[in-house]
Write an enzyme that holds these catalytic residues in place. Structure first.
Site, PDB file in Angstrom:
ATOM      1  N   VAL A  90       0.841  -1.273   0.157  1.00 26.12           N
ATOM      2  CA  VAL A  90       0.069  -0.245  -0.013  1.00 26.12           C
ATOM      3  C   VAL A  90       0.761   1.074  -0.096  1.00 26.12           C
ATOM      4  O   VAL A  90       0.656   1.974  -0.786  1.00 26.12           O
ATOM      5  CB  VAL A  90      -1.162  -0.097   1.342  1.00 26.12           C
ATOM      6  CG1 VAL A  90      -1.715   1.345   1.278  1.00 26.12           C
ATOM      7  CG2 VAL A  90      -1.818  -1.225   1.006  1.00 26.12           C
ATOM      8  N   TYR A 132      11.315   8.951  12.089  1.00 28.39           N
ATOM      9  CA  TYR A 132      10.016   9.887  12.599  1.00 28.39           C
ATOM     10  C   TYR A 132      10.444  11.578  12.702  1.00 28.39           C
ATOM     11  O   TYR A 132       9.639  11.978  12.335  1.00 28.39           O
ATOM     12  CB  TYR A 132       9.533   9.113  13.597  1.00 28.39           C
ATOM     13  CG  TYR A 132       9.348   7.782  13.468  1.00 28.39           C
ATOM     14  CD1 TYR A 132       8.310   7.243  12.447  1.00 28.39           C
ATOM     15  CD2 TYR A 132       9.500   6.600  14.419  1.00 28.39           C
ATOM     16  CE1 TYR A 132       7.635   5.998  12.529  1.00 28.39           C
ATOM     17  CE2 TYR A 132       9.162   5.391  14.269  1.00 28.39           C
ATOM     18  CZ  TYR A 132       8.343   5.029  13.273  1.00 28.39           C
ATOM     19  OH  TYR A 132       7.963   3.805  13.080  1.00 28.39           O
ATOM     20  N   ARG A 146     -10.812 -10.260  15.973  1.00 21.78           N
ATOM     21  CA  ARG A 146     -10.679  -8.861  15.474  1.00 21.78           C
ATOM     22  C   ARG A 146     -10.159  -8.176  16.572  1.00 21.78           C
ATOM     23  O   ARG A 146      -9.242  -7.178  16.281  1.00 21.78           O
ATOM     24  CB  ARG A 146     -12.019  -8.530  15.192  1.00 21.78           C
ATOM     25  CG  ARG A 146     -12.197  -6.880  14.631  1.00 21.78           C
ATOM     26  CD  ARG A 146     -13.777  -6.753  14.286  1.00 21.78           C
ATOM     27  NE  ARG A 146     -13.708  -5.318  13.820  1.00 21.78           N
ATOM     28  CZ  ARG A 146     -13.682  -4.901  12.625  1.00 21.78           C
ATOM     29  NH1 ARG A 146     -13.289  -5.697  11.546  1.00 21.78           N
ATOM     30  NH2 ARG A 146     -13.835  -3.627  12.155  1.00 21.78           N
ATOM     31  N   VAL A 177      -9.403   0.125   9.750  1.00 20.53           N
ATOM     32  CA  VAL A 177      -9.000   1.641   9.433  1.00 20.53           C
ATOM     33  C   VAL A 177      -9.846   2.581  10.457  1.00 20.53           C
ATOM     34  O   VAL A 177      -9.498   3.560  11.002  1.00 20.53           O
ATOM     35  CB  VAL A 177      -9.082   2.084   8.121  1.00 20.53           C
ATOM     36  CG1 VAL A 177     -10.633   2.044   7.492  1.00 20.53           C
ATOM     37  CG2 VAL A 177      -8.557   3.518   7.941  1.00 20.53           C
ATOM     38  N   ASP A 178     -11.224   2.209  10.566  1.00 23.12           N
ATOM     39  CA  ASP A 178     -12.102   3.226  11.425  1.00 23.12           C
ATOM     40  C   ASP A 178     -11.580   3.316  13.028  1.00 23.12           C
ATOM     41  O   ASP A 178     -11.464   4.340  13.493  1.00 23.12           O
ATOM     42  CB  ASP A 178     -13.578   2.810  11.471  1.00 23.12           C
ATOM     43  CG  ASP A 178     -14.030   2.823   9.835  1.00 23.12           C
ATOM     44  OD1 ASP A 178     -14.135   4.090   9.200  1.00 23.12           O
ATOM     45  OD2 ASP A 178     -14.370   2.021   9.417  1.00 23.12           O
ATOM     46  N   ASP A 188     -14.661   0.801  -0.438  1.00 24.53           N
ATOM     47  CA  ASP A 188     -16.023   0.202  -0.604  1.00 24.53           C
ATOM     48  C   ASP A 188     -16.678   1.195  -1.454  1.00 24.53           C
ATOM     49  O   ASP A 188     -17.530   0.521  -2.412  1.00 24.53           O
ATOM     50  CB  ASP A 188     -16.520   0.290   0.735  1.00 24.53           C
ATOM     51  CG  ASP A 188     -15.706   0.037   1.764  1.00 24.53           C
ATOM     52  OD1 ASP A 188     -16.005  -1.317   2.373  1.00 24.53           O
ATOM     53  OD2 ASP A 188     -14.835   0.498   2.370  1.00 24.53           O
ATOM     54  N   HIS A 228     -15.631   0.466   7.163  1.00 29.36           N
ATOM     55  CA  HIS A 228     -14.798  -0.244   6.072  1.00 29.36           C
ATOM     56  C   HIS A 228     -15.032  -1.763   6.298  1.00 29.36           C
ATOM     57  O   HIS A 228     -14.014  -2.169   6.965  1.00 29.36           O
ATOM     58  CB  HIS A 228     -13.527   0.416   5.712  1.00 29.36           C
ATOM     59  CG  HIS A 228     -12.673  -0.443   5.051  1.00 29.36           C
ATOM     60  ND1 HIS A 228     -13.099  -0.689   3.757  1.00 29.36           N
ATOM     61  CD2 HIS A 228     -11.569  -1.088   5.257  1.00 29.36           C
ATOM     62  CE1 HIS A 228     -12.097  -1.389   3.314  1.00 29.36           C
ATOM     63  NE2 HIS A 228     -11.080  -1.411   3.974  1.00 29.36           N
TER      64      HIS A 228
END
Length: 309
Positions: A16, A67, A90, A124-125, A150, A177
């Site tokens: 990604v 960083y 999860r 992600v949320d 989505d 998501h």
């Protein structure tokens, strides 16, 4: 972001992160792009590869970093994280990725970073919400990709089903998501006409479209191991809207403050994005059932976050 220099730091140079860097260099004028990853050899290889892209597009100083390089960045994009293991709950995944997130966010904030966080790591949320908690940043300066992917899959599914161009489809997926996402069928437009005037929108039609949206990620993973191009472009659009002060309406994981009857959580919704980050959440029209489903997931999400934190 009052300075003229335009700088983005990417944390995580996996599929990604690498795809996002490629899309960003292609589509955004940058002064500096910094790639931070534990596997420095891979990141250095990506830098060399991206330098060749920049030669065709925009003059950009691309290099690996740490960083501390975030101190004068406009945006820090976090794509780092681990995928869910077979049989892993999860909550276990959330705990693992929260630890990774904490190891990133704290030193970034300590660097003096004062820009916007943009998150794509899953779930992600929850991780966008956790980034805001860990950083202490104002909610409008933390944004996730949310249900943007989505939504893209919904547009593709409808375009293929109705034999129209994806550009003819105006549609959105809201909420989580993932499998609890909400396809907002009542608001879908095809060539500026309500969906129900174009085709029969019965339970079978809805089920087929929802399955196409929710099942596509798994299909891609089974065939090539991971999904990354779509979310990479979503990240690029969010960053471009911030860098260019576009006031663009995008589907993102947005901080909700009463919208949909939800407070202090991030979920997928239309929002206006500009140089300050999330300028405004646009509350979409939902049926009572859809609103209840969104609130039900929000309650579950809050419970998982409180256990994990």
């Amino acid at each position: 972001m009052d300075k003229k220099q335009r700088k983005v730091v990417i944390v995580g140079d996996g599929s990604v992160g690498s795809s996002f860097a490629f899309s960003l260099v292609q589509n955004c004028a940058l002064d500096e792009l910094v790639i931070v990853d534990l596997v420095k050899t891979h990141a250095e290889g990506d830098v060399k590869d991206l330098e060749d892209v920049a030669a065709f597009t925009n003059a950009t100083n691309i290099h690996t970093g740490e960083y501390a390089d975030a101190r004068d960045a406009d945006i820090v994009v976090i794509t780092a994280g681990v995928p869910r293991k077979p049989g892993e709950s999860r909550l276990d995944l959330i705990n693992r990725n929260t630890k990774i997130l904490e190891s990133i966010v704290k030193p970034v904030v300590a660097s003096g970073f004062n820009g916007c966080f943009v998150i794509s790591s899953n779930p992600v949320d929850i991780l966008t919400s956790m980034t805001q908690r860990l950083s202490g940043f104002p909610r409008h300066r933390v944004i996730g990709t949310g249900t943007s992917l989505d939504t893209a899959r919904l547009r593709v599914a409808l375009a293929q089903k109705l034999n129209v161009a994806t550009t003819a489809v105006d549609a959105a997926v809201l909420g989580e998501h993932g499998d609890s996402s909400i396809v907002n069928f009542d608001e879908i437009m095809i060539n500026a006409q309500p969906l129900k005037t174009v085709t029969t929108v019965d339970d079978q039609f809805k089920a087929e479209i929802e399955q196409a949206v929710r099942g596509k990620g798994g299909q891609i993973i089974s065939q090539k191991g991971a999904t990354f191009y779509g979310v990479a472009v979503s990240l690029m659009q969010i960053c471009r809207a911030i860098l260019n002060d576009e006031n663009a309406e995008l589907i993102v994981s947005a901080a909700l403050s009463g919208q949909y009857g939800i407070n202090d959580l991030y979920l997928g919704s239309p929002a206006i994005i500009n140089r300050n980050g999330l300028q405004k959440v646009i509350e979409a029209e939902l049926s009572d059932d859809e609103r209840a489903r969104m609130q039900h997931f929000a309650a579950k999400m809050l419970t998982m976050m409180n256990v994990a934190s």
